[in-house]
Write an enzyme that holds these catalytic residues in place. Sequence first.
Site, PDB file in Angstrom:
ATOM      1  N   LYS A  10      92.177  43.329  45.978  1.00 15.74           N
ATOM      2  CA  LYS A  10      92.823  42.450  46.955  1.00 15.74           C
ATOM      3  C   LYS A  10      94.339  42.349  46.712  1.00 15.74           C
ATOM      4  O   LYS A  10      94.830  42.731  45.643  1.00 15.74           O
ATOM      5  CB  LYS A  10      92.168  41.065  46.877  1.00 15.74           C
ATOM      6  N   PHE A  58      87.109  28.211  55.380  1.00 11.95           N
ATOM      7  CA  PHE A  58      88.178  29.016  54.780  1.00 11.95           C
ATOM      8  C   PHE A  58      88.412  30.357  55.498  1.00 11.95           C
ATOM      9  O   PHE A  58      89.229  31.158  55.060  1.00 11.95           O
ATOM     10  CB  PHE A  58      87.886  29.253  53.291  1.00 11.95           C
ATOM     11  N   ARG A  86      78.908  43.682  41.372  1.00  5.78           N
ATOM     12  CA  ARG A  86      78.943  42.213  41.468  1.00  5.78           C
ATOM     13  C   ARG A  86      78.998  41.590  40.067  1.00  5.78           C
ATOM     14  O   ARG A  86      79.693  40.608  39.834  1.00  5.78           O
ATOM     15  CB  ARG A  86      77.706  41.687  42.205  1.00  5.78           C
ATOM     16  N   ARG A 103      87.100  39.058  37.599  1.00  3.75           N
ATOM     17  CA  ARG A 103      87.677  37.826  38.143  1.00  3.75           C
ATOM     18  C   ARG A 103      88.102  36.863  37.043  1.00  3.75           C
ATOM     19  O   ARG A 103      89.060  36.122  37.197  1.00  3.75           O
ATOM     20  CB  ARG A 103      86.688  37.184  39.118  1.00  3.75           C
ATOM     21  N   HIS A 116      86.895  42.437  45.796  1.00  2.00           N
ATOM     22  CA  HIS A 116      85.744  42.243  46.694  1.00  2.00           C
ATOM     23  C   HIS A 116      84.686  43.263  46.327  1.00  2.00           C
ATOM     24  O   HIS A 116      85.011  44.383  45.931  1.00  2.00           O
ATOM     25  CB  HIS A 116      86.162  42.474  48.158  1.00  2.00           C
TER      26      HIS A 116
HETATM   27  P1  ADP Z   1      82.289  36.952  47.207  1.00  2.95           P
HETATM   28  O1  ADP Z   1      83.655  37.586  47.407  1.00  2.95           O
HETATM   29  O2  ADP Z   1      82.056  36.598  45.775  1.00  2.95           O
HETATM   30  O3  ADP Z   1      81.165  37.765  47.800  1.00  2.95           O
HETATM   31  P2  ADP Z   1      81.965  35.175  49.480  1.00  2.95           P
HETATM   32  O4  ADP Z   1      81.401  36.348  50.204  1.00  2.95           O
HETATM   33  O5  ADP Z   1      81.186  33.919  49.456  1.00  2.95           O
HETATM   34  O6  ADP Z   1      82.320  35.541  47.959  1.00  2.95           O
HETATM   35  O7  ADP Z   1      83.373  34.812  50.086  1.00  2.95           O
HETATM   36  C1  ADP Z   1      84.289  35.822  50.478  1.00  2.95           C
HETATM   37  C2  ADP Z   1      85.655  35.464  49.960  1.00  2.95           C
HETATM   38  O8  ADP Z   1      86.080  34.261  50.594  1.00  2.95           O
HETATM   39  C3  ADP Z   1      85.724  35.160  48.460  1.00  2.95           C
HETATM   40  O9  ADP Z   1      85.879  36.303  47.661  1.00  2.95           O
HETATM   41  C4  ADP Z   1      86.915  34.257  48.381  1.00  2.95           C
HETATM   42  O10 ADP Z   1      88.127  35.022  48.345  1.00  2.95           O
HETATM   43  C5  ADP Z   1      86.856  33.492  49.685  1.00  2.95           C
HETATM   44  N1  ADP Z   1      86.221  32.196  49.497  1.00  2.95           N
HETATM   45  C6  ADP Z   1      84.911  31.955  49.261  1.00  2.95           C
HETATM   46  N2  ADP Z   1      84.655  30.646  49.130  1.00  2.95           N
HETATM   47  C7  ADP Z   1      85.838  30.021  49.293  1.00  2.95           C
HETATM   48  C8  ADP Z   1      86.267  28.659  49.274  1.00  2.95           C
HETATM   49  N3  ADP Z   1      85.417  27.662  49.056  1.00  2.95           N
HETATM   50  N4  ADP Z   1      87.595  28.408  49.480  1.00  2.95           N
HETATM   51  C9  ADP Z   1      88.470  29.406  49.684  1.00  2.95           C
HETATM   52  N5  ADP Z   1      88.136  30.702  49.719  1.00  2.95           N
HETATM   53  C10 ADP Z   1      86.850  31.024  49.517  1.00  2.95           C
HETATM   54 MG    MG Z   2      80.742  38.227  49.767  1.00  3.78          MG
END
Ligand code: ADP
Ligand code: MG
Length: 133
Positions: A10, A58, A86, A103, A116
């Site tokens: 990212k 968000f 993951r 992370r 991601h």
């Molecule tokens: P991941 O990237 O671990 O799969 P998610 O798919 O739930 O997580 O969310 C996608 C992205 O959105 C996250 O990597 C993060 O950058 C952002 N994100 C998730 N939850 C939040 C939150 N509560 N507030 C701000 N950004 C968030």
């Molecule tokens: Mg995700």
Amino acid sequence: MIEQTLSIIKPDAVERNLEDRIKNFFKEKDLKILKSKKVKISREEASEFYKVHQTKPFYNDLCNYLSSGPIVVMILEGENAVAKNRELMGATDPNNAEEGTLRKMYGLSIDKNSVHGSDSVLNGKIEIDFFFK
Ligand code: ADP
Ligand code: MG
């Protein structure tokens, strides 16, 4: 099973020149980088990529963020690549990520969490097509 998954470095991590370190980390952990490219996506492309999150509070910030600067998109391949990636990434919020995960090492905050990774084999296919078709 040998799988493929999409990984993204990212903007926060690209900006801090972490590309090589993150790539080496994947290679050391036996995830092969089949393809890689640095791109900057539009706000529209980011909102399409993250559309599963469109109802989340968000979502808007997330799309602005992913399109805010260059990112590196990669196809990773290896044994159980989806779950393995993951695991190597760690929890969404770097504060909750385990020691030794990307992370934990590099994430700045829940939104600027450096990487991601696809969350299933099917989504991996969809996300790989999104960037590499
Ligand atoms: P991941 O990237 O671990 O799969 P998610 O798919 O739930 O997580 O969310 C996608 C992205 O959105 C996250 O990597 C993060 O950058 C952002 N994100 C998730 N939850 C939040 C939150 N509560 N507030 C701000 N950004 C968030
Ligand atoms: Mg995700």
